[in-house]
Design a protein around this motif. Structure first.
Motif, PDB file in Angstrom:
ATOM      1  N   CYS A  82       0.801  -1.201  -0.165  1.00  0.00           N
ATOM      2  CA  CYS A  82      -0.172   0.075  -0.201  1.00  0.00           C
ATOM      3  C   CYS A  82       0.796   1.336   0.109  1.00  0.00           C
ATOM      4  N   VAL A  83       2.385   1.110   0.074  1.00  0.00           N
ATOM      5  CA  VAL A  83       3.003   2.454  -0.068  1.00  0.00           C
ATOM      6  C   VAL A  83       3.837   2.450  -1.276  1.00  0.00           C
ATOM      7  N   GLU A  84       3.832   3.725  -1.974  1.00  0.00           N
ATOM      8  CA  GLU A  84       4.321   3.834  -3.162  1.00  0.00           C
ATOM      9  C   GLU A  84       5.869   4.420  -2.567  1.00  0.00           C
ATOM     10  N   ILE A  85       6.575   3.881  -3.343  1.00  0.00           N
ATOM     11  CA  ILE A  85       8.248   4.184  -3.368  1.00  0.00           C
ATOM     12  C   ILE A  85       8.748   5.019  -4.508  1.00  0.00           C
ATOM     13  N   ARG A  86       9.490   6.220  -4.225  1.00  0.00           N
ATOM     14  CA  ARG A  86      10.177   7.055  -5.307  1.00  0.00           C
ATOM     15  C   ARG A  86      11.379   7.422  -4.833  1.00  0.00           C
ATOM     16  N   THR A  87      12.232   7.804  -5.629  1.00  0.00           N
ATOM     17  CA  THR A  87      13.582   8.297  -5.432  1.00  0.00           C
ATOM     18  C   THR A  87      13.954   9.413  -6.261  1.00  0.00           C
ATOM     19  N   ASN A  88      14.731  10.424  -5.805  1.00  0.00           N
ATOM     20  CA  ASN A  88      15.444  11.164  -6.556  1.00  0.00           C
ATOM     21  C   ASN A  88      16.616  11.891  -5.756  1.00  0.00           C
ATOM     22  N   GLU A  89      17.562  12.684  -6.204  1.00  0.00           N
ATOM     23  CA  GLU A  89      18.726  12.999  -5.677  1.00  0.00           C
ATOM     24  C   GLU A  89      18.583  14.125  -4.757  1.00  0.00           C
ATOM     25  N   ASN A  90      17.362  14.743  -4.380  1.00  0.00           N
ATOM     26  CA  ASN A  90      17.139  15.428  -3.188  1.00  0.00           C
ATOM     27  C   ASN A  90      16.467  15.079  -2.330  1.00  0.00           C
ATOM     28  N   GLY A  91      15.571  13.927  -2.547  1.00  0.00           N
ATOM     29  CA  GLY A  91      14.556  13.146  -1.709  1.00  0.00           C
ATOM     30  C   GLY A  91      13.504  14.082  -1.287  1.00  0.00           C
ATOM     31  N   TRP A  92      13.148  14.757  -2.374  1.00  0.00           N
ATOM     32  CA  TRP A  92      12.015  15.838  -2.178  1.00  0.00           C
ATOM     33  C   TRP A  92      11.074  15.735  -3.275  1.00  0.00           C
ATOM     34  N   MET A  93       9.692  16.397  -3.046  1.00  0.00           N
ATOM     35  CA  MET A  93       8.937  16.321  -4.255  1.00  0.00           C
ATOM     36  C   MET A  93       9.298  17.187  -5.441  1.00  0.00           C
ATOM     37  N   ASN A  94       9.166  16.827  -6.613  1.00  0.00           N
ATOM     38  CA  ASN A  94       9.369  17.554  -7.761  1.00  0.00           C
ATOM     39  C   ASN A  94       8.273  17.273  -8.768  1.00  0.00           C
ATOM     40  N   GLU A  95       8.455  17.820  -9.733  1.00  0.00           N
ATOM     41  CA  GLU A  95       7.005  17.692 -10.637  1.00  0.00           C
ATOM     42  C   GLU A  95       6.906  16.629 -11.269  1.00  0.00           C
ATOM     43  N   GLN A  96       7.963  15.907 -11.585  1.00  0.00           N
ATOM     44  CA  GLN A  96       7.674  14.282 -11.974  1.00  0.00           C
ATOM     45  C   GLN A  96       7.158  13.500 -11.147  1.00  0.00           C
ATOM     46  N   ILE A  97       7.719  13.500  -9.880  1.00  0.00           N
ATOM     47  CA  ILE A  97       7.141  12.622  -8.719  1.00  0.00           C
ATOM     48  C   ILE A  97       5.726  13.088  -8.638  1.00  0.00           C
ATOM     49  N   MET A  98       5.395  14.504  -8.642  1.00  0.00           N
ATOM     50  CA  MET A  98       3.834  14.873  -8.317  1.00  0.00           C
ATOM     51  C   MET A  98       2.820  14.243  -9.251  1.00  0.00           C
ATOM     52  N   LEU A  99       3.362  14.089 -10.592  1.00  0.00           N
ATOM     53  CA  LEU A  99       2.552  13.859 -11.725  1.00  0.00           C
ATOM     54  C   LEU A  99       2.385  12.367 -11.341  1.00  0.00           C
ATOM     55  N   SER A 100       3.402  11.444 -11.029  1.00  0.00           N
ATOM     56  CA  SER A 100       3.354  10.171 -10.713  1.00  0.00           C
ATOM     57  C   SER A 100       2.536   9.943  -9.395  1.00  0.00           C
ATOM     58  N   TRP A 101       2.614  10.685  -8.435  1.00  0.00           N
ATOM     59  CA  TRP A 101       1.527  10.787  -7.285  1.00  0.00           C
ATOM     60  C   TRP A 101      -0.130  10.954  -7.829  1.00  0.00           C
ATOM     61  N   LEU A 102      -0.078  11.601  -8.696  1.00  0.00           N
ATOM     62  CA  LEU A 102      -1.614  11.913  -9.342  1.00  0.00           C
ATOM     63  C   LEU A 102      -1.850  10.524  -9.929  1.00  0.00           C
ATOM     64  N   GLN A 103      -1.091   9.885 -10.802  1.00  0.00           N
ATOM     65  CA  GLN A 103      -1.304   8.789 -11.434  1.00  0.00           C
ATOM     66  C   GLN A 103      -1.666   7.607 -10.710  1.00  0.00           C
ATOM     67  N   THR A 104      -0.770   7.288  -9.757  1.00  0.00           N
ATOM     68  CA  THR A 104      -0.792   6.055  -9.050  1.00  0.00           C
ATOM     69  C   THR A 104      -1.739   6.114  -7.719  1.00  0.00           C
ATOM     70  N   ILE A 105      -1.814   7.376  -7.012  1.00  0.00           N
ATOM     71  CA  ILE A 105      -2.374   7.471  -5.866  1.00  0.00           C
ATOM     72  C   ILE A 105      -3.897   8.286  -6.088  1.00  0.00           C
ATOM     73  N   TRP A 106      -3.775   9.431  -6.687  1.00  0.00           N
ATOM     74  CA  TRP A 106      -4.706  10.419  -7.110  1.00  0.00           C
ATOM     75  C   TRP A 106      -5.953   9.799  -7.668  1.00  0.00           C
ATOM     76  N   ARG A 107      -5.524   9.220  -8.721  1.00  0.00           N
ATOM     77  CA  ARG A 107      -6.424   8.445  -9.690  1.00  0.00           C
ATOM     78  C   ARG A 107      -7.132   7.296  -9.044  1.00  0.00           C
ATOM     79  N   LYS A 108      -6.274   6.629  -8.448  1.00  0.00           N
ATOM     80  CA  LYS A 108      -6.837   5.311  -7.626  1.00  0.00           C
ATOM     81  C   LYS A 108      -7.566   5.228  -6.284  1.00  0.00           C
ATOM     82  N   ARG A 109      -7.803   6.546  -6.036  1.00  0.00           N
ATOM     83  CA  ARG A 109      -8.501   6.577  -4.594  1.00  0.00           C
ATOM     84  C   ARG A 109     -10.055   5.918  -4.668  1.00  0.00           C
ATOM     85  N   LYS A 110     -10.421   5.781  -3.654  1.00  0.00           N
ATOM     86  CA  LYS A 110     -11.854   5.128  -3.459  1.00  0.00           C
ATOM     87  C   LYS A 110     -12.823   5.746  -4.350  1.00  0.00           C
TER      88      LYS A 110
END
Length: 313
Positions: A236-264
């Motif tokens: 149930c936990v999504e894992i992502r990585t980047n050099e800063n360990g912080w949210m960027n646009e690419q990970i934000m788009l991934s969050w929308l695709q994998t978590i936001w769109r799949k909410r109940k």
């Protein structure tokens, strides 16, 4: 002659005795509660004190201040300083008290540690560790806050959003090891070492999102590294990585695709309201377009107003 055993009574007991005395008189109340009539008279005079203290307390031993006007001014100053987000130490309290004492022409006031301790106890003041670091609010924060709340209410009303369709998302930085800043130790020790794992400077980010009705979306972890860690994380936990360990646009788009769109119930009710802070990755055009493609509405909290408008997720 036998020495009478001293008995103490709770504030709750005394209030019950006072209530009984109001109904049947002091003497009958004393007999009913098996106490001296003088106690009933004393408790009736001090009823207000018992109502304002802990019902389990057995004595009112806070003492009366020698300089009540001085302590009232100090207490008012402390509350003002804390409302402004400023730190207040016992040393600053003592120094301010001496200044006010001179202004009031109080010549026999020393403002020592003992007085400060008793003053704090009388006014229910204690020493706390810092829990949060707040931003300085802009000068027109009140108007900006009202405008933002009006904007959100308008969107909610126009789209008939219920609580399960109003979401807030935020990122929280966490450390792999958070060493405590305080510990219990033997009094008088000159050094207070606390062992750590050595990872207190290594951090990662947790992305959390919840609805107004308490529904929580699955979390996302962002690690500061180039490759995914080879660990068995919960599904149930999504894992992502980047050099800063912080949210960027690419990970934000991934969050929308994998978590936001799949909410109940998102398939049947895709239209929802997402509130976020003013981080650059939240307000990019690509992110806005991605939300629009799901018929979602978005509100960005104005900069500097996070502690006033950002609900805790």
């Amino acid at each position: 002659m036998m020495k009478r055993k001293h008995v103490s009574y709770t504030a709750d007991f005394k209030l019950n005795a006072v209530e009984k005395a109001n109904e049947v008189g002091n003497r009958e109340a004393a007999r009913f509660f098996n106490v001296d009539e003088s106690n009933i008279r004393l408790w009736r005079r001090n009823k207000t004190n018992f109502e304002n203290c802990d019902r389990r307390k057995r004595a009112d031993r806070r003492g009366k201040p020698h300089w009540p006007e001085l302590e009232a001014e100090i207490n008012k100053w402390i509350l003002k300083e804390r409302d402004d987000g400023k730190a207040v130490s016992t040393v600053s309290i003592r120094m301010k008290a001496r200044v006010i004492a001179r202004e009031m022409n109080i010549v026999n006031f020393s403002g020592g540690p003992t007085w400060c301790y008793r003053f704090m106890k009388r006014n229910n003041l204690v020493i706390h560790s810092r829990s949060t670091v707040g931003q300085k609010l802009p000068d027109d924060w009140g108007k900006k806050s009202d405008d933002f709340l009006t904007f959100c209410k308008q969107i909610i009303v126009e789209n008939n959003f219920t609580e399960d369709l109003i979401f807030n998302m935020d990122e929280i930085p966490l450390s792999f090891d958070i060493p405590p800043t305080r510990t219990v130790n033997v009094q008088g020790a000159s050094s207070i070492p606390i062992n750590t794992t050595g990872n207190e400077r290594t951090s990662f980010t947790v992305v959390l999102c919840c609805a107004a009705n308490g529904l929580k979306l699955p979390p996302m972890l962002i690690f500061k590294r180039k490759t995914l860690p080879k660990e068995n994380f919960p599904k149930c936990v999504e894992i992502r990585t980047n050099e800063n360990g912080w949210m960027n646009e690419q990970i934000m788009l991934s969050w929308l695709q994998t978590i936001w769109r799949k909410r109940k119930n998102s398939f049947f009710r895709p239209k929802a309201f997402l509130i976020m802070d003013s981080m650059k990755s939240h307000a990019s055009e690509n992110v806005k377009n991605a939300l629009k493609s799901t018929s979602g509405k978005i509100a960005i909290i104005p900069g500097g107003l996070i502690k006033k408008l950002q609900p805790s997720v």
